[in-house]
Design a protein around this motif. Structure first.
Motif, PDB file in Angstrom:
ATOM      1  N   GLY A  85       0.813  -1.308  -0.085  1.00  0.00           N
ATOM      2  CA  GLY A  85       0.207  -0.145   0.040  1.00  0.00           C
ATOM      3  C   GLY A  85       0.846   1.327   0.182  1.00  0.00           C
ATOM      4  O   GLY A  85       1.671   1.368  -0.910  1.00  0.00           O
ATOM      5  N   LEU A  86       0.420   2.130   0.833  1.00  0.00           N
ATOM      6  CA  LEU A  86       1.402   3.538   1.071  1.00  0.00           C
ATOM      7  C   LEU A  86       2.310   3.145   2.081  1.00  0.00           C
ATOM      8  O   LEU A  86       2.614   4.136   3.001  1.00  0.00           O
ATOM      9  CB  LEU A  86       0.442   4.611   1.300  1.00  0.00           C
ATOM     10  CG  LEU A  86      -0.264   5.206  -0.010  1.00  0.00           C
ATOM     11  CD1 LEU A  86      -1.320   5.944   0.442  1.00  0.00           C
ATOM     12  CD2 LEU A  86       0.432   5.500  -1.105  1.00  0.00           C
ATOM     13  N   GLY A  87       2.965   1.876   2.350  1.00  0.00           N
ATOM     14  CA  GLY A  87       3.656   1.594   3.435  1.00  0.00           C
ATOM     15  C   GLY A  87       4.795   2.292   3.875  1.00  0.00           C
ATOM     16  O   GLY A  87       5.200   3.013   4.774  1.00  0.00           O
ATOM     17  N   ASN A  88       5.537   2.532   2.616  1.00  0.00           N
ATOM     18  CA  ASN A  88       6.802   3.383   2.734  1.00  0.00           C
ATOM     19  C   ASN A  88       6.571   5.196   3.355  1.00  0.00           C
ATOM     20  O   ASN A  88       7.294   5.614   4.097  1.00  0.00           O
ATOM     21  CB  ASN A  88       7.606   3.139   1.668  1.00  0.00           C
ATOM     22  CG  ASN A  88       8.030   1.931   1.370  1.00  0.00           C
ATOM     23  OD1 ASN A  88       8.369   1.164   2.343  1.00  0.00           O
ATOM     24  ND2 ASN A  88       8.151   1.788   0.089  1.00  0.00           N
ATOM     25  N   GLN A  89       5.439   5.527   2.695  1.00  0.00           N
ATOM     26  CA  GLN A  89       5.114   7.034   2.777  1.00  0.00           C
ATOM     27  C   GLN A  89       4.506   6.835   4.424  1.00  0.00           C
ATOM     28  O   GLN A  89       4.796   7.905   5.272  1.00  0.00           O
ATOM     29  CB  GLN A  89       3.992   7.170   1.901  1.00  0.00           C
ATOM     30  CG  GLN A  89       3.589   8.730   2.066  1.00  0.00           C
ATOM     31  CD  GLN A  89       2.641   9.072   1.122  1.00  0.00           C
ATOM     32  OE1 GLN A  89       1.981   8.461   0.256  1.00  0.00           O
ATOM     33  NE2 GLN A  89       1.863  10.471   1.465  1.00  0.00           N
ATOM     34  N   PHE A  90       3.858   5.919   5.022  1.00  0.00           N
ATOM     35  CA  PHE A  90       3.253   5.620   6.198  1.00  0.00           C
ATOM     36  C   PHE A  90       4.432   5.913   7.306  1.00  0.00           C
ATOM     37  O   PHE A  90       4.261   6.678   8.265  1.00  0.00           O
ATOM     38  CB  PHE A  90       2.406   4.631   6.299  1.00  0.00           C
ATOM     39  CG  PHE A  90       2.126   4.041   7.906  1.00  0.00           C
ATOM     40  CD1 PHE A  90       0.948   5.008   8.362  1.00  0.00           C
ATOM     41  CD2 PHE A  90       2.729   3.156   8.331  1.00  0.00           C
ATOM     42  CE1 PHE A  90       0.696   4.579   9.845  1.00  0.00           C
ATOM     43  CE2 PHE A  90       2.495   3.102   9.870  1.00  0.00           C
ATOM     44  CZ  PHE A  90       1.289   3.642  10.435  1.00  0.00           C
ATOM     45  N   LEU A  91       5.500   5.058   7.035  1.00  0.00           N
ATOM     46  CA  LEU A  91       6.318   4.882   7.939  1.00  0.00           C
ATOM     47  C   LEU A  91       7.315   6.134   7.826  1.00  0.00           C
ATOM     48  O   LEU A  91       8.022   6.676   8.878  1.00  0.00           O
ATOM     49  CB  LEU A  91       7.483   3.649   7.516  1.00  0.00           C
ATOM     50  CG  LEU A  91       6.625   2.256   7.668  1.00  0.00           C
ATOM     51  CD1 LEU A  91       7.392   1.226   7.343  1.00  0.00           C
ATOM     52  CD2 LEU A  91       6.055   1.964   9.229  1.00  0.00           C
TER      53      LEU A  91
END
Length: 366
Positions: A85-91
């Motif tokens: 998903g948008l995991g890297n952005q989230f982290l």
């Protein structure tokens, strides 16, 4: 003071609705110096009855509250730590905030689908917490390999860090966030330098339906969240995001009436702002004069010159004394002159640790 709390949550838990309420209730950026606001940051005034009382006493030309920032973090799904998903952005966004407000769905609504197919707040919490733990574990393992070599060479700093990393690694592997682990004062400095996601202070925001907001403890899901949070010594704030969005559009008088009709004394958003402020170890001191009564945010434990520097760097550089009276003593006296007569106004020096509620006039010379 640019400290910010990040609002996180799974899809369809009410995170965006709550953030809409925050941005609609937002303070005007022009009131706060150097406030460059990105689209995903909402600035809100910190509600404080003391500021209203000081305004009544002093009758200044203007009153300026202190403010607090919330950042809307990209949504999260399982596998975020692996880039799903948008995991890297989230982290990456989580790394930039100082505290985490995790919104958890505690309401049933057949018109709003849940990403997991059913409402289960503990499952939701654990999905997010696990992704943060996995991301931290990856960071720790990378760091561990470098530090281990130096520790073997008896490098003093590396030995301290090696011990800390070992403890963190063991905790994370047992699903324990870093904030739940205990460290010595020396180890705390090392932990802070690691900038781990699960070390950030966290509170949970239980989002309930409109008809549950007056008696949230009757909601089984809220009880589950409170039990879970108690194990982490975390706070739970109950809100109805949909109601908060409506309240944010009302005038102050209308807002009071609306809350009374609902059977509650304070909006969930106000509770959330205060709880987030406290979570970060923040407090408020005041300046009060004919021109302006203003609230200033400071980190608990700072000394008078650093507090003065929040107003202007010249105040800190040329600090001489802080003429100080507690809010309670000033209100009890009714005015500054009477407070002086009663011996309640003190002259404090460079070592004075500023207290929440202090009303201060800084003396300086540059």
């Amino acid at each position: 003071m640019a400290l910010t709390a990040g609002i996180v949550g799974l899809p369809n838990v009410g995170k965006s609705t709550l953030f809409n309420a925050i941005t609609q209730a937002g303070a005007e950026a022009a009131n706060y110096p150097f406030a460059t606001i990105d689209p995903n940051v909402g600035i809100v005034e910190v509600p404080d009855e003391r500021l209203n009382k000081l305004t009544e006493l002093v009758k200044p030309k203007k009153t300026v509250p202190t403010a607090f920032e919330f950042t809307d973090i990209a949504g999260i799904v399982k596998g975020a730590s692996k880039g799903e998903g948008l995991g890297n952005q989230f982290l990456s966004h989580i790394r930039q905030v100082d505290a985490i407000c995790q919104v958890v769905r505690c309401f049933e609504d057949e018109n709003i689908t849940h990403v997991s197919g059913k409402v289960d707040p503990i499952d939701d919490i654990e999905i997010i917490n696990l992704e943060l733990i996995l991301a931290d574990l990856e960071s720790v393992n990378k760091r561990f390999q470098r530090v281990e070599k130096l520790a073997r060479q008896k490098d003093k700093e590396a030995l301290v860090e090696y011990e800390v990393l070992n403890k963190i690694k063991e905790g994370l592997e047992n699903d324990q966030p870093v904030r739940a682990l205990e460290f010595t004062e020396e180890q705390e400095k090392t932990v802070k330098g690691l900038h781990l996601l699960t070390s950030k202070p966290t509170l949970y925001v239980a989002n309930v339906s409109e008809d549950e907001v007056a008696d949230p403890d009757a909601n089984e899901n809220v009880q589950k969240v409170k039990e879970y949070a108690a194990n982490e010594n975390a706070e739970v704030i109950v809100v109805c995001a949909r109601i908060e969005e409506e309240i944010a559009e009302l005038e102050p008088e209308e807002k009071v009436e609306f809350l009374e009709d609902l059977g509650i004394s304070e909006s969930g958003l106000d509770k959330l702002i205060k709880a987030s402020y406290s979570l970060l170890g923040l407090a408020t001191y005041f300046t009060a004069g004919e021109q302006e009564v203003r609230a200033w945010t400071f980190r608990q434990g700072i000394k008078a010159p650093q507090a003065a520097g929040i107003i202007h760097t010249d105040f800190e550089r040329g600090f001489i004394r802080a003429e100080t009276v507690s809010y309670e003593d000033l209100v009890d006296a009714g005015n500054m002159a009477t407070a002086r007569e009663r011996g309640k106004v003190r002259l404090e020096g460079k070592e004075y640790i500023v207290q929440d509620g202090d009303v201060i006039h800084f003396r300086f010379n540059v």
